[in-house]
Design an enzyme around this catalytic site. Structure first.
Site, PDB file in Angstrom:
ATOM      1  N   CYS A  26       6.293  -3.503  -3.060  1.00 20.67           N
ATOM      2  CA  CYS A  26       5.496  -2.876  -2.005  1.00 20.67           C
ATOM      3  C   CYS A  26       6.210  -2.945  -0.661  1.00 20.67           C
ATOM      4  CB  CYS A  26       4.113  -3.532  -1.908  1.00 20.67           C
ATOM      5  SG  CYS A  26       4.162  -5.306  -1.556  1.00 20.67           S
ATOM      6  N   GLU A  45      -0.372 -16.018 -12.779  1.00 23.52           N
ATOM      7  CA  GLU A  45      -1.087 -15.612 -11.568  1.00 23.52           C
ATOM      8  C   GLU A  45      -1.717 -16.861 -10.970  1.00 23.52           C
ATOM      9  OE1 GLU A  45      -2.752 -14.204  -8.387  1.00 23.52           O
ATOM     10  OE2 GLU A  45      -1.486 -12.892  -9.616  1.00 23.52           O
ATOM     11  N   GLU A  78       5.937   2.412  -2.053  1.00 25.60           N
ATOM     12  CA  GLU A  78       5.854   1.590  -3.262  1.00 25.60           C
ATOM     13  C   GLU A  78       6.965   2.062  -4.198  1.00 25.60           C
ATOM     14  OE1 GLU A  78       3.011  -1.313  -5.201  1.00 25.60           O
ATOM     15  OE2 GLU A  78       2.938  -0.359  -3.237  1.00 25.60           O
ATOM     16  N   TYR A 110       3.217 -12.885 -11.097  1.00 25.55           N
ATOM     17  CA  TYR A 110       2.297 -12.242 -10.133  1.00 25.55           C
ATOM     18  C   TYR A 110       1.457 -11.162 -10.827  1.00 25.55           C
ATOM     19  CZ  TYR A 110       6.590 -13.535  -7.473  1.00 25.55           C
ATOM     20  OH  TYR A 110       7.717 -14.138  -6.979  1.00 25.55           O
ATOM     21  N   ASP A 154       6.036  -8.161  -9.716  1.00 24.83           N
ATOM     22  CA  ASP A 154       5.357  -7.335  -8.713  1.00 24.83           C
ATOM     23  C   ASP A 154       4.967  -8.277  -7.582  1.00 24.83           C
ATOM     24  OD1 ASP A 154       3.917  -5.519  -7.258  1.00 24.83           O
ATOM     25  OD2 ASP A 154       2.335  -5.219  -8.744  1.00 24.83           O
ATOM     26  N   GLN A 188      -5.038  -2.028  -6.821  1.00 26.27           N
ATOM     27  CA  GLN A 188      -4.240  -0.884  -6.382  1.00 26.27           C
ATOM     28  C   GLN A 188      -5.177   0.113  -5.698  1.00 26.27           C
ATOM     29  OE1 GLN A 188      -1.045  -0.636  -6.440  1.00 26.27           O
ATOM     30  NE2 GLN A 188      -0.331  -2.076  -7.985  1.00 26.27           N
ATOM     31  N   ASN A 196      -3.336  -5.923 -14.572  1.00 30.26           N
ATOM     32  CA  ASN A 196      -3.190  -4.469 -14.511  1.00 30.26           C
ATOM     33  C   ASN A 196      -2.013  -3.958 -15.340  1.00 30.26           C
ATOM     34  OD1 ASN A 196      -3.708  -1.794 -13.301  1.00 30.26           O
ATOM     35  ND2 ASN A 196      -1.797  -2.157 -12.199  1.00 30.26           N
TER      36      ASN A 196
END
Length: 365
Positions: free
Chosen positions: A323, A238, A357, A217, A298, A189, A222
C-alpha cells in the site's frame, strides 16, 4: 481530501498518470509491463467517515478539504457506495428532529458491502444512556424497512451494539463466492470491486504452485482463504485479535480445511522460525512440517522490518502486496539481490488520490 479532483471524466487520465509514475519509479528493477486494474470512477468506496456539523436545527455531514483548507458539506459523496449515499440521506432525516440521537453527535462512520449489508456507527462526545439505546433501537427498526442495517453507538470508553458489530461481505472471485466477516473499526479493503481483482490476480500468479504457502499480516484471511485452493496447506499470521477472530469465522464459513491462523506478529514469527524464541501459541503446530516455497506479504505502510525481510528472502517465490510504493521500493532494493520481479500490478484502490496499491511477484534468480 480534494473534492475538486473527484471528476469521473478525468479518471482515465489520472490512472494513466499513476501508471507512468509507477513505471518510472521502479524502472531500475527491470520489471515486466505493469498490469493495470482500474476502479469504478464513482461509488467505489465501501466505507466512509464523516464529521457532523450542528447549525441551529440543521445537521449535516462534512469533510475537510485540504486544498480549500476548509470544511465542505457532504449531503452526498461521490466515492462512497450507492448504498452509503442512500443511507446518508435516510439517516440524516431521522437524526435532525431527534434530540437524543443528535445531541453531541460528532461523527458517523459507514461500512457497506456488495452483499447489501450496512453498518452505521454513531460517535458522541457524551456517555450514552438508556434513552439513547431506546431511540437507537427505534431508529434501527424504521431503517430496517429499507436497509439491512445495524447500528453502533460509541462514546469515550463506551460501545453499544444493538445487534452485531460486523457485516458479512460476499465476493464473486472467478467462479467462486467467498464470504468475509468484516468487523467495525477493523481494517478491510475499501474498494470491494478492486479487491476482487486483487484476489483474482493473486490466484492467477500462484497457479500450479508446489508445496505450502506462508502468509504474514493476514488480517481477516482475505487473501489466504482465496489462495488456499492453490496450495497443499496455508500457514498465516496476524497480531490483531479482532482480525484473527474474523479470520477463524471466515475459514469456517468458506469451508476451508487447509488453512491455519496463528496470532502473532511477523517479527515474532521470524524469531520462531529462526529458533530464537519459543511461543505457547505455537504448541501443537509443527512448523518444520510445512514446505513453504511461497510466501505472501501484505505489510502496513511502513513495509517489512529488516528481520522479517531476511526471513522473506529465504523463499523461492515472494508475493508482495504493497500500500506504499516508497517502502516497497526500499524492500525491493534488498529482495532484488536474490529475486527477480516477474509480475507487476497496479490496483487503483483509491481513485483521485496519489495512493497506489501494487502487487509484485518475485522469483529466485
Amino acid at each position: 481530501m480534494n473534492l475538486a479532483a473527484m471528476d469521473p471524466t478525468t479518471y482515465d487520465a489520472q490512472l494513466t498518470a499513476k501508471r507512468i509514475k509507477l513505471e518510472q519509479a521502479f524502472a531500475q528493477f527491470e520489471t515486466p509491463s505493469v498490469e493495470v486494474f482500474a476502479s469504478e470512477p464513482a461509488h467505489y468506496r465501501m466505507r466512509a467517515e464523516f464529521r457532523v456539523w450542528h447549525e441551529g436545527d440543521d445537521l449535516y455531514y462534512y469533510m475537510f478539504d485540504k486544498v480549500l483548507n476548509d470544511k465542505v458539506r457532504c449531503d452526498q459523496y461521490l466515492p462512497a457506495s450507492a448504498l452509503i449515499n442512500q443511507m446518508m440521506a435516510a439517516l440524516i432525516t431521522e437524526l435532525k428532529p431527534n434530540h437524543s440521537l443528535r445531541h453531541k453527535l460528532f461523527q458517523v462512520d459507514f461500512l457497506s458491502t456488495l452483499s447489501g449489508e450496512i453498518l452505521v456507527s454513531l460517535l458522541y462526545h457524551r456517555q450514552l444512556d438508556d434513552q439513547w439505546r431506546s431511540e437507537a433501537a427505534a431508529l434501527k427498526a424504521r431503517l430496517s424497512s429499507q436497509f439491512k442495517v445495524n447500528i453502533i453507538g460509541r462514546a469515550r470508553k463506551q460501545k453499544i451494539d444493538l445487534d452485531k458489530d460486523f457485516v458479512v461481505e460476499s465476493l464473486q472471485v472467478n467462479d467462486k463466492v467467498f464470504h468475509y466477516k468484516q468487523i467495525e473499526n477493523s481494517f478491510t479493503q475499501p474498494n470491494a470491486k478492486v479487491a476482487i481483482k486483487m484476489l483474482e490476480w493473486a490466484i492467477d500468479v500462484t497457479q500450479n504452485s508446489q508445496g505450502d504457502l506462508l502468509e504474514l499480516y493476514c488480517g481477516n484471511g482475505n487473501f489466504s482463504i482465496a489462495l488456499a485452493q492453490n496450495f497443499n496447506r496455508v500457514l498465516a499470521t496476524e497480531l490483531a485479535k479482532p482480525s484473527v477472530d474474523a479470520a477463524q469465522y471466515n475459514i469456517e464459513v468458506n469451508n476451508i480445511d487447509n488453512l491455519q491462523i496463528i496470532r502473532m506478529s511477523a517479527e515474532e514469527f521470524s524469531d520462531a522460525m529462526a529458533k530464537k524464541r519459543s511461543f505457547r501459541r505455537l504448541e501443537g503446530i509443527d512448523l518444520d512440517s510445512y514446505v513453504c516455497n511461497t510466501i505472501f506479504v501484505d505489510p502496513p505502510r511502513a513495509g517489512i522490518d529488516p528481520a522479517t525481510l531476511e526471513l522473506v528472502r529465504g523463499y523461492e517465490r515472494i508475493l508482495y502486496i504493497s500500500c506504499n510504493p516508497d517502502t516497497l521500493k526500499d524492500n525491493l532494493q534488498q529482495l532484488n539481490q536474490t529475486h527477480k520481479v516477474t509480475r507487476f500490478a497496479l490496483f487503483d484502490q483509491f481513485p483521485y488520490t496519489d495512493h497506489m496499491e501494487t502487487g509484485v511477484l518475485l522469483e529466485r534468480r
